[in-house]
Structures are given as C-alpha cells and as structure tokens.
Design a protein around this motif. Structure first.
Motif, PDB file in Angstrom:
ATOM      1  N   HIS A  29     -55.131  93.568  -1.589  1.00 22.22           N
ATOM      2  CA  HIS A  29     -54.893  94.498  -0.597  1.00 22.22           C
ATOM      3  C   HIS A  29     -53.423  95.412  -0.793  1.00 22.22           C
ATOM      4  O   HIS A  29     -52.874  95.040  -2.040  1.00 22.22           O
ATOM      5  N   ALA A  30     -53.303  96.510  -0.214  1.00 25.54           N
ATOM      6  CA  ALA A  30     -51.743  97.289  -0.287  1.00 25.54           C
ATOM      7  C   ALA A  30     -51.186  97.284   0.921  1.00 25.54           C
ATOM      8  O   ALA A  30     -51.635  97.199   1.885  1.00 25.54           O
ATOM      9  N   GLY A  90     -57.250  97.543   3.257  1.00 32.46           N
ATOM     10  CA  GLY A  90     -58.311  97.155   2.192  1.00 32.46           C
ATOM     11  C   GLY A  90     -58.104  95.696   1.800  1.00 32.46           C
ATOM     12  O   GLY A  90     -57.546  94.909   2.116  1.00 32.46           O
ATOM     13  N   GLY A  91     -58.467  95.637   0.522  1.00 37.90           N
ATOM     14  CA  GLY A  91     -58.494  94.086  -0.117  1.00 37.90           C
ATOM     15  C   GLY A  91     -59.864  93.714  -0.338  1.00 37.90           C
ATOM     16  O   GLY A  91     -60.758  93.945   0.018  1.00 37.90           O
ATOM     17  N   SER A 120     -59.990  97.476  -3.555  1.00 40.97           N
ATOM     18  CA  SER A 120     -59.168  96.454  -3.572  1.00 40.97           C
ATOM     19  C   SER A 120     -58.330  96.957  -5.037  1.00 40.97           C
ATOM     20  O   SER A 120     -58.826  97.806  -5.968  1.00 40.97           O
ATOM     21  N   GLY A 121     -57.068  96.536  -5.068  1.00 44.17           N
ATOM     22  CA  GLY A 121     -56.338  96.887  -6.318  1.00 44.17           C
ATOM     23  C   GLY A 121     -55.827  98.250  -6.234  1.00 44.17           C
ATOM     24  O   GLY A 121     -55.521  98.738  -7.301  1.00 44.17           O
ATOM     25  N   HIS A 122     -55.671  98.790  -5.161  1.00 44.36           N
ATOM     26  CA  HIS A 122     -55.422 100.260  -5.082  1.00 44.36           C
ATOM     27  C   HIS A 122     -53.852 100.313  -4.710  1.00 44.36           C
ATOM     28  O   HIS A 122     -53.201  99.267  -4.730  1.00 44.36           O
ATOM     29  N   ALA A 123     -53.415 101.357  -4.716  1.00 44.35           N
ATOM     30  CA  ALA A 123     -51.701 101.576  -4.293  1.00 44.35           C
ATOM     31  C   ALA A 123     -51.793 102.232  -3.125  1.00 44.35           C
ATOM     32  O   ALA A 123     -52.472 103.151  -2.628  1.00 44.35           O
ATOM     33  N   MET A 124     -50.704 101.884  -2.130  1.00 44.58           N
ATOM     34  CA  MET A 124     -50.098 102.615  -1.082  1.00 44.58           C
ATOM     35  C   MET A 124     -48.773 102.895  -1.085  1.00 44.58           C
ATOM     36  O   MET A 124     -47.895 101.982  -1.308  1.00 44.58           O
ATOM     37  N   ALA A 125     -48.345 104.031  -0.375  1.00 42.12           N
ATOM     38  CA  ALA A 125     -47.058 104.211  -0.367  1.00 42.12           C
ATOM     39  C   ALA A 125     -46.777 105.284   0.894  1.00 42.12           C
ATOM     40  O   ALA A 125     -47.740 105.750   1.410  1.00 42.12           O
TER      41      ALA A 125
END
Length: 272
Positions: A174-175, A187-188, A223-228
């Motif tokens: 997840h992020a 997510g995740g 999953s494996g995404h980016a979050m900011a």
C-alpha cells in the motif's frame, strides 16, 4: 497539474523496482531496490544516488551501511537526515532502523532502547511526524500485518500504538501520505492475494483510524503505487494489479482533496 520527463545525466541509477526515495531541498535521493527480476544470488545495489533537480545530474555515493534490500521505507526526519526501516532480500526480512546524515555522508545503525519492536517486514508504509516515525502494515512472507508502530527518534524507543476506530485490514504494497496530523493510506495487497482500493485515515492526535464513506469515483485496486501530498491534496499514481477487472490508464493521476473531510470522535468521516 502538468508532468514532464526529466532528462538526467552523469551517474544515472540502473533501472530498478522496490527502491525508496526522499526529496530534500533541490535533491531527489534514492536507495535500494532490485535492478532485475530477483533470483537467488543477485547482488542488491547499496549505493546512494542523489539527483540535483537544477542541474539534472546524478551523483553516486558508495558508503558502507545497511545490507541491500527492497520493499523498505525511506523517510526524512531532519533537514539533513533520513531513516530507512525494514525491507527484504530474496530470503530475509528486516526490522532494523538506519539513519543517513547527508552532511557527513555517513550511515548509522540506530539500536532501539526498548525490547519491544515491530516484527520484520517489507511492503509497509512509514511517515514522519514531529520527533517520531509511524509505520503500518507490511508482510514477512507468511503474515500480513495491520499493526501500527511508533519509533521515537529522541528516546530511540519503539511502541505499538493502541488504536481506536476501524483499523484497516492487513496488507502490503500500500502507500501513505501525511496531511497535517493525519496519515492517509490507500490500496495494497490483502491476505487473500487480492488487491485493494480502500482509503483510510489515521489521526495521530487521538490514535484513531477512520474509514471513508463514498467520496466519488476511487482509483482502481492496486499495489506498489506511489502516494504523496501537496497542501491538503493527496495524489495517487501508478501501481499494478493482477486482480483488477476494469482497464485503467497507467498514467492516470488520482487526486483526493482532504479539505472536504470533517473528523469526529466516531469511526466514520463526513464529507463537507
């Protein structure tokens, strides 16, 4: 709200996945990851790479420190320091904490002053708030976790947080992003192998988890995404899913405006 490709030069890192990054002042810094499909015996890159965002040039720093790994987190904790936690190799998971001083160009293993500490894991998330880092979730290859831990950078003590509210299901990949005193996760991959697209918030001031009502079309499972975060907005980009049934553009950026959320002492949130 535009994107551009940066043409970089000098010591450009090799292609990789599972690495982590931070940004400080005019530099983007990355460490770790695997440079090819992981096979037993592969050597993991332990060099530190710094990209000057003005000159667009990379600098490689080979400094002795942690064992190479992927799936770790990397978090700024000071204007010139970051810490990494956890991660894995092909057959080992970690729960160590390392600090890197950008001025001295030196790694330091931070030995906890407490016997209590989180289990070894990778695929978790980590944020910095005041003088501590907070982690959630991850996996050790056998179990998926839904625990929340805090590490005090001054006392060097771990403590598992006793959380109220609706704790998210166990997950990895997840992020997370921090807005004010709230950590948002999205997510995740779940225990059953299926990817998720739920959004949850952890309010650090009262250690309560919140689940969201319907707040508009959500990004697909991943999953494996980016979050900011930028101001009050949270951005989600990328990721992958083996369980997604609906097609989605891979370069689509999803934006969530946290200003529309009103918190209460119940388990749910209300949109403004």
């Amino acid at each position: 709200m535009t994107a551009m490709l940066l043409r970089t030069a000098a010591d450009v890192p090799s292609p990789r996945g599972g690495h982590a990054s931070v940004i400080i002042s005019k530099h983007l810094i990355i460490w770790g990851g695997v440079t090819m499909k992981l096979r037993k015996g592969d050597i993991l890159d332990v060099s530190l790479y710094l990209l000057d965002l003005q000159t667009k040039n990379w600098t490689r720093a080979a400094v002795s420190g942690p064992v190479g790994r992927y799936g770790h987190t990397m978090t700024m904790v000071h204007k010139s320091k970051f810490v990494i936690f956890g991660g894995q190799t092909d057959d080992e998971f970690f729960n160590d904490v390392w600090s890197f001083d950008l001025l001295r160009r030196q790694w330091e293993l931070i030995e906890p002053m407490s016997t209590e500490r989180p289990a070894q894991r990778a695929g978790h998330v980590c944020i910095n708030h005041q003088n501590r880092i907070v982690i959630f979730g991850g996996t050790d290859g056998q179990y998926h976790y839904s625990d929340t831990w805090s590490f005090d950078l001054i006392t060097r003590k771990w403590s598992e947080l006793i959380c109220a509210g609706r704790i998210p299901a166990p997950r990895e990949g997840h992020a997370a992003a921090l807005v004010d005193n709230v950590m948002y996760i999205f997510g995740g991959g779940g225990v059953d192998g299926k990817d998720l697209n739920d959004l949850a918030a952890f309010r650090l001031s009262n250690q309560r988890w919140y689940k969201f009502p319907y707040v508009g079309p959500a990004p697909g499972v991943r999953s494996g995404h980016a979050m900011a975060s930028f101001g009050a907005r949270v951005f989600v980009l990328g990721g992958e899913s083996v369980t997604r049934t609906e097609p989605e553009e891979t370069n689509c950026v999803h934006v969530f405006d946290t200003k529309l959320i009103k918190y209460s002492n119940t388990n749910n949130l209300k949109s403004a």
